[in-house]
Design an enzyme around this catalytic site. Structure first.
Site, PDB file in Angstrom:
ATOM      1  N   TYR A   1       0.847  -1.193   0.000  1.00  0.00           N
ATOM      2  CA  TYR A   1       0.000   0.000   0.000  1.00  0.00           C
ATOM      3  C   TYR A   1       0.880   1.240   0.000  1.00  0.00           C
ATOM      4  CZ  TYR A   1       0.284  -0.306   5.219  1.00  0.00           C
ATOM      5  OH  TYR A   1       0.694  -0.413   6.525  1.00  0.00           O
ATOM      6  N   CYS A   2       0.344   2.303  -0.587  1.00  0.00           N
ATOM      7  CA  CYS A   2       1.075   3.560  -0.790  1.00  0.00           C
ATOM      8  C   CYS A   2       2.455   3.314  -1.404  1.00  0.00           C
ATOM      9  CB  CYS A   2       1.208   4.328   0.527  1.00  0.00           C
ATOM     10  SG  CYS A   2       1.596   6.095   0.300  1.00  0.00           S
ATOM     11  N   PRO A   3       2.501   2.646  -2.563  1.00  0.00           N
ATOM     12  CA  PRO A   3       3.795   2.325  -3.171  1.00  0.00           C
ATOM     13  C   PRO A   3       4.514   3.569  -3.685  1.00  0.00           C
ATOM     14  CG  PRO A   3       2.020   1.815  -4.695  1.00  0.00           C
ATOM     15  CD  PRO A   3       1.369   2.217  -3.402  1.00  0.00           C
TER      16      PRO A   3
END
Length: 276
Positions: free
Chosen positions: A146-148
């Site tokens: 997540y939130c790469p």
């Protein structure tokens, strides 16, 4: 060539510790705090500042997440699971915060020629490597997290941290979240459930991550050490002192407290517009 650590070399660092404020600490206040500090530090009224902060059972959405077609459905999934949901005033995508996730901010004045964005990321990356010298920590995008981003921090291909930046009035805030303990995969599964409900099978203008929980882990899981938020803060302060210079405890100044109110109102207004 100038080393990334050089950005951390300051005449002095002030440390503001908000890591033990407990479940009542509103995460909206953290983003307004960093804005107030960046404005004061960028204006030359305050010294470079490091801040540690922890929020319980919170999912922080990025502005892009508010464009999801079924956002309210996704928010309901999170709220039903016991999470408070807010929108931060900067880019990036959803991240999960709880008592096992330590957030660190390094807030510095921008120089006359400007601090290159990558240099800010590299400085934080260098500091984290200094904190964990026995671990081989890489910085590249972990697909499925997540939130790469290009400064995802990982060990053995499993992400434990993400770095972001906020720039305001000649102040630069470099922020990182560190999954210290607990299950990285379980946190990722919560965010995956949010996106499944908020996006469903709709084609979207923006690209959202297809989350694979097994690519995320905590530092405790990855190092085998029984780490705590407080033990990692000690490492952080020791490393910042060794790399950056003298360190002193402190709190917000009256000026910072005054401008904080204005920034807090902006974050509240953004949240009301996006989530109500």
């Amino acid at each position: 060539m100038e080393q990334p650590e050089s950005l951390l070399c300051r005449p002095s660092w002030r440390f503001i510790d908000q890591s033990a404020y407990g479940p009542g600490f509103n995460p909206i206040h953290s983003f307004a705090t960093d804005d107030a500090l960046a404005a004061a530090i960028g204006g030359g009224w305050s010294p470079a500042t490091a801040r540690a902060w922890v929020h319980h059972d919170t999912v922080v959405l990025g502005i892009q997440d508010t464009k999801l077609p079924y956002l309210k459905d996704g928010v309901k999934v999170l709220e039903d699971a016991g999470y408070r949901v807010i929108v931060r005033n900067s880019g990036g995508l959803a991240v999960l915060l709880d008592e096992g996730v330590l957030n660190l901010s390094l807030i510095m004045p921008d120089t006359e020629k400007g601090i290159d964005i990558d240099r800010g990321y590299e400085a934080m990356y260098a500091l984290i490597r200094h904190m964990f010298p026995q671990a081989r920590i890489d910085a590249y995008e972990i697909v499925g997290s997540y939130c790469p981003g290009s400064y995802d921090l990982s060990i053995g291909g499993k992400k434990f941290a993400g770095i972001s930046q906020r720039r305001l009035k000649k102040g630069v805030a470099v922020q990182i979240y560190l999954c210290v303990n607990g299950s990285g995969a379980e946190r990722a599964a919560e965010i995956r459930a949010f996106y499944e409900a908020a996006k469903q099978d709709t084609e979207t203008k923006w690209v959202y991550p297809d989350i694979k929980p097994d690519v995320m882990a905590s530092l405790t899981e990855l190092t085998g050490e029984p780490l705590t938020v407080q033990s990692v803060i000690v490492r952080f302060l020791e490393s910042l002192k060794e790399i950056g210079g003298p360190l002193a405890g402190g709190s917000m100044t009256p000026f910072e407290a005054e401008v904080f109110d204005g920034y807090l109102q902006r974050v509240i207004e953004r949240n009301n517009k996006a989530l109500v």
